[in-house]
Design an enzyme around this catalytic site. Structure first.
Site, short mmCIF file in Angstrom:
data_model
loop_
_atom_site.label_atom_id
_atom_site.label_comp_id
_atom_site.label_asym_id
_atom_site.label_seq_id
_atom_site.Cartn_x
_atom_site.Cartn_y
_atom_site.Cartn_z
N HIS A 194 4.27 9.93 40.52
CA HIS A 194 4.38 10.89 39.42
C HIS A 194 4.29 12.32 39.95
O HIS A 194 3.39 12.65 40.73
CB HIS A 194 3.28 10.66 38.38
N SER A 195 5.22 13.16 39.53
CA SER A 195 5.26 14.58 39.89
C SER A 195 5.33 14.72 41.42
O SER A 195 6.28 14.23 42.03
CB SER A 195 4.05 15.30 39.29
N MET A 196 4.36 15.37 42.06
CA MET A 196 4.39 15.44 43.52
C MET A 196 4.47 14.04 44.12
O MET A 196 5.12 13.83 45.16
CB MET A 196 3.15 16.16 44.05
N SER A 226 8.78 9.65 38.63
CA SER A 226 8.31 10.04 37.30
C SER A 226 7.92 11.51 37.27
O SER A 226 7.21 12.00 38.14
CB SER A 226 7.11 9.17 36.91
#
Length: 253
Positions: A94-96, A123
């Site tokens: 997720h994200s990073m 994500s």
């Protein structure tokens, strides 16, 4: 692949599943910790042995040296995961963590021509080739907190506790530096299938930026859009976990 290590400072197994036939490898967002994926581990432990990555500088790794570069992060994580590649794997970042999942997969594919993940879930993050001029890591502490509140990704109780926040701030700032200074290699792509998950109101990822992940795989590509912002997955855990479970079982959605 070598002996598996239960003493790795990088890997948390909240719900060991030694009889499982697949592994789910979860990588959290900037400033996040392995425990972010505890609910996913709990739900999917019947489908996979869930490995949650713990970055340095937080929780029980608070004293470990920080990493402020995505390449260094990916090198270290790929090395730690090699003993666990005896079973088919699915990555969820997720994200990073989405960028790290991509870069770790690239490294594992380069090291082994036969390696391919069942799926790479990216994500809450724009494609590696899409950049914005972001400098949260250069803000003062109040500025970093404002960004965290904007993304609604940190428990308000933590934001309200100055002592906890002060302890966490170096790791948060280091992660922001890593992701904000990241630039993917030209034409970087994996052969593993990519499934992108994105929120329709994410202030840090537009639909076009999410769709651009398509150019980063030579395998199948899928994108799913959910109502919500950057942390849309908190409100859609059921459907998202069903998607992951389908990939773990080798089914196509």
């Amino acid at each position: 692949m070598g002996a598996q290590r239960d003493d790795s400072v990088w890997i948390r197994r909240f719900h060991p599943a030694p009889e499982s036939r697949a592994r789910l490898i979860c990588l959290p967002h900037a400033g996040g910790s392995a425990s972010f994926f505890f609910p996913m581990s709990q739900t999917l432990s019947s489908s996979a042995n869930v490995l949650c990555v713990q970055y340095p500088g937080r929780q029980d790794r608070r004293q470990d040296p920080l990493i402020e570069n995505i390449g260094e992060y990916a090198d270290a994580i790929a090395a730690e995961l090699k003993p666990w590649l005896d079973l088919p794997v699915v990555f969820f970042g997720h994200s990073m963590g989405a960028v790290l999942a991509f870069e770790v997969t690239r490294r594992l594919e380069e090291a082994d021509a036969e390696f391919s993940a069942l799926a790479l879930f990216a994500s809450g993050r724009r494609a590696p080739s899409r950049y914005r001029d972001e400098n949260v890591h250069r803000r003062d502490d109040d500025g970093v907190v404002r960004e965290m509140k904007l993304l609604s990704g940190t428990d308000s109780r933590v934001l309200g506790n100055e002592e906890i926040l002060r302890m966490a701030m170096p790791a948060i700032r280091g992660d922001y530096k890593a992701i904000e200074t990241y630039r993917s290699a030209p034409g970087a792509a994996v052969r593993s299938p990519i499934t992108v998950l994105t929120g329709d109101n994410d202030p840090r990822t537009s639909l076009e930026e999410a769709q651009a992940w398509r150019s980063h795989t030579t395998g199948p590509f899928d994108i799913r859009v959910f109502p919500g912002g950057h942390f849309f997955l908190a409100g859609h855990q059921g459907p998202i976990m069903s998607l992951v479970a389908e990939k773990l079982s080798g089914l196509r959605p």
